[in-house]
Design an enzyme around this catalytic site. Structure first.
Site, PDB file in Angstrom:
ATOM      1  NE  ARG A 154       3.884   6.628   1.605  1.00 59.20           N
ATOM      2  CZ  ARG A 154       4.291   5.420   1.967  1.00 59.20           C
ATOM      3  NH1 ARG A 154       4.900   4.632   1.113  1.00 59.20           N
ATOM      4  NH2 ARG A 154       4.083   5.002   3.174  1.00 59.20           N
ATOM      5  CG  ASN A 178       8.444  -2.088   0.346  1.00 58.36           C
ATOM      6  OD1 ASN A 178       7.873  -2.226   1.434  1.00 58.36           O
ATOM      7  ND2 ASN A 178       9.052  -0.966   0.006  1.00 58.36           N
ATOM      8  CG  HIS A 218      11.142  -2.490   4.747  1.00 61.05           C
ATOM      9  ND1 HIS A 218       9.773  -2.355   4.701  1.00 61.05           N
ATOM     10  CD2 HIS A 218      11.394  -3.705   5.279  1.00 61.05           C
ATOM     11  CE1 HIS A 218       9.224  -3.455   5.195  1.00 61.05           C
ATOM     12  NE2 HIS A 218      10.184  -4.287   5.555  1.00 61.05           N
ATOM     13  CB  ALA A 265       1.503   0.073   6.288  1.00 58.49           C
ATOM     14  NE  ARG A 305      10.090   5.963   8.595  1.00 61.68           N
ATOM     15  CZ  ARG A 305       9.149   5.817   7.658  1.00 61.68           C
ATOM     16  NH1 ARG A 305       9.264   4.870   6.736  1.00 61.68           N
ATOM     17  NH2 ARG A 305       8.100   6.624   7.643  1.00 61.68           N
ATOM     18  N   PRO A 346       0.786  -1.222   0.000  1.00 58.13           N
ATOM     19  CG  PRO A 346      -0.153  -1.109   2.124  1.00 58.13           C
ATOM     20  CD  PRO A 346       0.524  -2.061   1.175  1.00 58.13           C
ATOM     21  CG  ASN A 347      -0.181   4.265   1.322  1.00 61.86           C
ATOM     22  OD1 ASN A 347      -1.175   4.806   0.841  1.00 61.86           O
ATOM     23  ND2 ASN A 347      -0.202   3.665   2.495  1.00 61.86           N
ATOM     24  CD  GLU A 364      10.509  -7.703   5.495  1.00 63.47           C
ATOM     25  OE1 GLU A 364      10.891  -8.790   6.007  1.00 63.47           O
ATOM     26  OE2 GLU A 364       9.925  -6.817   6.143  1.00 63.47           O
ATOM     27  CE1 TYR A 369       9.036   4.912   2.832  1.00 63.04           C
ATOM     28  CE2 TYR A 369       7.516   6.781   2.901  1.00 63.04           C
ATOM     29  CZ  TYR A 369       7.987   5.590   3.430  1.00 63.04           C
ATOM     30  OH  TYR A 369       7.408   5.072   4.562  1.00 63.04           O
TER      31      TYR A 369
HETATM   32  C1  DQA Z   1       8.259   0.943   3.869  1.00 64.97           C
HETATM   33  C2  DQA Z   1       8.326   1.169   5.387  1.00 64.97           C
HETATM   34  C3  DQA Z   1       6.957   0.952   6.009  1.00 64.97           C
HETATM   35  O1  DQA Z   1       7.028   1.149   7.421  1.00 64.97           O
HETATM   36  C4  DQA Z   1       5.956   1.931   5.448  1.00 64.97           C
HETATM   37  O2  DQA Z   1       4.678   1.683   5.967  1.00 64.97           O
HETATM   38  C5  DQA Z   1       5.934   1.956   3.965  1.00 64.97           C
HETATM   39  C6  DQA Z   1       7.192   1.783   3.213  1.00 64.97           C
HETATM   40  C7  DQA Z   1       9.605   1.273   3.181  1.00 64.97           C
HETATM   41  O3  DQA Z   1       9.743   0.896   2.029  1.00 64.97           O
HETATM   42  O4  DQA Z   1      10.461   1.931   3.784  1.00 64.97           O
HETATM   43  O5  DQA Z   1       4.903   2.204   3.357  1.00 64.97           O
HETATM   44  O6  DQA Z   1       7.989  -0.434   3.636  1.00 64.97           O
END
Ligand code: DQA
Length: 145
Positions: free
Chosen positions: A19, A75, A101, A78, A108, A11-12, A99, A24
């Site tokens: 964003r 990835n 990120h 959240a 964080r 998501p997102n 995985e 990011y």
């Molecule tokens: C994320 C880190 C997550 O905590 C966050 O909710 C994201 C992106 C990252 O790529 O750093 O949406 O996965």
């Protein structure tokens, strides 16, 4: 036949580049996916990328990967911090799972420090920006080769 790596984004991440760019970066998800596809060709792999804001859709792509992909780069965004269902789906996949990120989740907020997905991942890359996806692919090329 070329081995396929599924690149799944949660998501997102469709808003990557727009964003919170201070966290990011400025690259869009399309830029990242294109760089991955280019590198995969050099490495003798192929990629298929999917992004969804819906947990169930991501789970269905993981199920599909069971007979379509040799490895998964994910990835979960959240959902990393909340989804036992994504963890269970990945546990039903037999190939390597990396995985990624973009940010360093450990630097964080406290609620980002735990990822359910890390309980299944063969490797975790966090905090190296979008380069993390490319590094994951390079690793998979040596591992699948
Ligand atoms: C994320 C880190 C997550 O905590 C966050 O909710 C994201 C992106 C990252 O790529 O750093 O949406 O996965």
């Amino acid at each position: 036949m070329q081995q396929t790596v599924y690149i799944l984004n949660g998501p997102n991440l469709n808003l990557l580049g727009l964003r919170e760019p201070e966290i990011y970066g400025h690259e869009t998800l399309d830029d990242v996916i294109e760089s991955c596809a280019r590198l995969a060709t050099e490495l003798g792999l192929s990629t298929r990328a999917f992004q969804s804001n819906h947990e169930g859709v991501l789970i269905e792509h993981i199920h599909e990967a069971r007979d379509q992909a040799a490895a998964i780069i994910i990835n979960p965004a959240a959902f990393s911090h909340s989804s036992i269902a994504i963890l269970d789906a990945l546990n039903a996949f037999s190939g390597p799972v990396i995985e990624v990120h973009i940010s360093n989740i450990h630097k964080r907020e406290h609620f980002r420090h735990h990822s359910f997905v890390s309980g299944r991942a063969d490797g975790v890359i966090a905090g190296l920006g979008t380069q993390g996806y490319l590094l994951a692919l390079r690793h998979l090329a040596t591992r699948l080769g």
